[in-house]
Design a protein around this motif. Structure first.
Motif, PDB file in Angstrom:
ATOM      1  N   VAL A  96       0.824  -1.204   0.000  1.00  0.00           N
ATOM      2  CA  VAL A  96       0.000   0.000   0.000  1.00  0.00           C
ATOM      3  C   VAL A  96       0.859   1.255   0.000  1.00  0.00           C
ATOM      4  CG1 VAL A  96      -1.752   1.284   1.299  1.00  0.00           C
ATOM      5  CG2 VAL A  96      -1.817  -1.215   1.260  1.00  0.00           C
ATOM      6  N   ILE A  97       0.535   2.149  -0.924  1.00  0.00           N
ATOM      7  CA  ILE A  97       1.162   3.473  -0.923  1.00  0.00           C
ATOM      8  C   ILE A  97       0.305   4.337  -0.011  1.00  0.00           C
ATOM      9  CG2 ILE A  97       1.778   5.498  -2.291  1.00  0.00           C
ATOM     10  CD1 ILE A  97       2.064   3.599  -4.724  1.00  0.00           C
ATOM     11  N   THR A  98       0.851   4.695   1.138  1.00  0.00           N
ATOM     12  CA  THR A  98       0.090   5.524   2.069  1.00  0.00           C
ATOM     13  C   THR A  98       0.142   6.977   1.616  1.00  0.00           C
ATOM     14  OG1 THR A  98       1.976   5.808   3.555  1.00  0.00           O
ATOM     15  CG2 THR A  98       0.502   3.949   4.008  1.00  0.00           C
TER      16      THR A  98
ATOM     17  N   ASP B 194       4.588   8.894  -5.693  1.00  0.00           N
ATOM     18  CA  ASP B 194       3.637   7.836  -6.044  1.00  0.00           C
ATOM     19  C   ASP B 194       4.102   7.034  -7.259  1.00  0.00           C
ATOM     20  OD1 ASP B 194       2.039   8.630  -3.932  1.00  0.00           O
ATOM     21  OD2 ASP B 194       0.548   9.645  -5.184  1.00  0.00           O
ATOM     22  N   GLU B 195       4.677   7.711  -8.249  1.00  0.00           N
ATOM     23  CA  GLU B 195       5.182   7.025  -9.445  1.00  0.00           C
ATOM     24  C   GLU B 195       6.354   6.109  -9.079  1.00  0.00           C
ATOM     25  OE1 GLU B 195       5.517   6.170 -13.633  1.00  0.00           O
ATOM     26  OE2 GLU B 195       3.931   7.183 -12.531  1.00  0.00           O
TER      27      GLU B 195
ATOM     28  N   TRP C 278       8.150   0.510  -7.917  1.00  0.00           N
ATOM     29  CA  TRP C 278       8.665  -0.514  -6.997  1.00  0.00           C
ATOM     30  C   TRP C 278       7.626  -1.604  -6.779  1.00  0.00           C
ATOM     31  CZ3 TRP C 278      12.955  -2.475  -5.787  1.00  0.00           C
ATOM     32  CH2 TRP C 278      14.116  -1.712  -5.643  1.00  0.00           C
ATOM     33  N   ARG C 279       6.364  -1.203  -6.606  1.00  0.00           N
ATOM     34  CA  ARG C 279       5.304  -2.189  -6.363  1.00  0.00           C
ATOM     35  C   ARG C 279       5.197  -3.155  -7.546  1.00  0.00           C
ATOM     36  NH1 ARG C 279      -0.100   0.281  -4.504  1.00  0.00           N
ATOM     37  NH2 ARG C 279       0.008   1.215  -6.567  1.00  0.00           N
TER      38      ARG C 279
ATOM     39  N   GLU D  22       6.111  -8.680  -9.398  1.00  0.00           N
ATOM     40  CA  GLU D  22       6.597  -9.598 -10.414  1.00  0.00           C
ATOM     41  C   GLU D  22       7.726 -10.495  -9.906  1.00  0.00           C
ATOM     42  OE1 GLU D  22       8.693  -9.044 -14.676  1.00  0.00           O
ATOM     43  OE2 GLU D  22       6.824  -7.934 -14.359  1.00  0.00           O
ATOM     44  N   HIS D  23       8.708  -9.894  -9.234  1.00  0.00           N
ATOM     45  CA  HIS D  23       9.920 -10.632  -8.845  1.00  0.00           C
ATOM     46  C   HIS D  23       9.815 -11.333  -7.498  1.00  0.00           C
ATOM     47  CE1 HIS D  23      12.778  -9.313 -11.989  1.00  0.00           C
ATOM     48  NE2 HIS D  23      11.959  -8.275 -12.057  1.00  0.00           N
TER      49      HIS D  23
END
Length: 161
Positions: free
Chosen positions: A5-7, A109-110, A115-116, A121-122
């Motif tokens: 979650v991006i707070t 946010d970008e 990173w998310r 994926e990884h």
């Protein structure tokens, strides 16, 4: 299922640097140690130079490779990897180092969204708690690097005018 979650960024609720817990030190090995972490960093920067915040990063292959190596040492170290970053540079004030860049909430946010994507994926086969501890650190620490108000016009916006 990972909970990355991006707070929201709130200028009135910025954490103290020393109170932000580092990622679980098992994350580095869980992602594959040196080789796995390198793949994570490579993918992150390959995506970031194609993102909406690409203007923060050099576009020349040779220069971005230097950033991958340099910043990769930092991210690896905070995640339980070898202490190559601090051994080479000592303590680096990350907030001061990012001051020359005009970073707003949208940029944060970008960066976090990139990173998310990479982690989803990884790191899908890794214990979600380990991945979440890494992302939580990035989420909280990145709040310290925002240094431009939401409504300030960015240099790149002014350049287009």
């Amino acid at each position: 299922m990972m909970n990355l979650v991006i707070t929201p960024y709130d200028p009135n609720d910025i954490p103290n640097e020393e109170e932000i817990p580092l990622p679980d030190p098992r994350f580095y090995e869980a992602v594959g140690g040196e080789e796995g972490f390198r793949k994570l960093i490579d993918d992150f920067y390959d995506r970031i130079v194609e993102s909406d915040i690409a203007f923060f990063f050099p576009q020349e292959e040779e220069e971005i490779e230097k950033i991958k190596t340099h910043n990769g040492k930092y991210f690896a170290e905070i995640s339980g990897g070898p202490k190559r970053y601090s051994e080479a540079l000592g303590h680096v004030d990350q907030i001061k180092m990012h001051k020359p860049f005009s970073i707003n909430e949208k940029h944060r946010d970008e960066w976090l969204g990139t990173w998310r994507e990479v982690l989803e994926e990884h790191a899908k086969a890794i214990d979600p708690a380990l991945v979440e501890s890494y992302f939580r650190f990035l989420d909280q620490y990145s709040k310290l690097l925002v240094n431009r108000p939401r409504n300030a016009r960015a240099f790149e916006d002014l350049a287009k005018a």
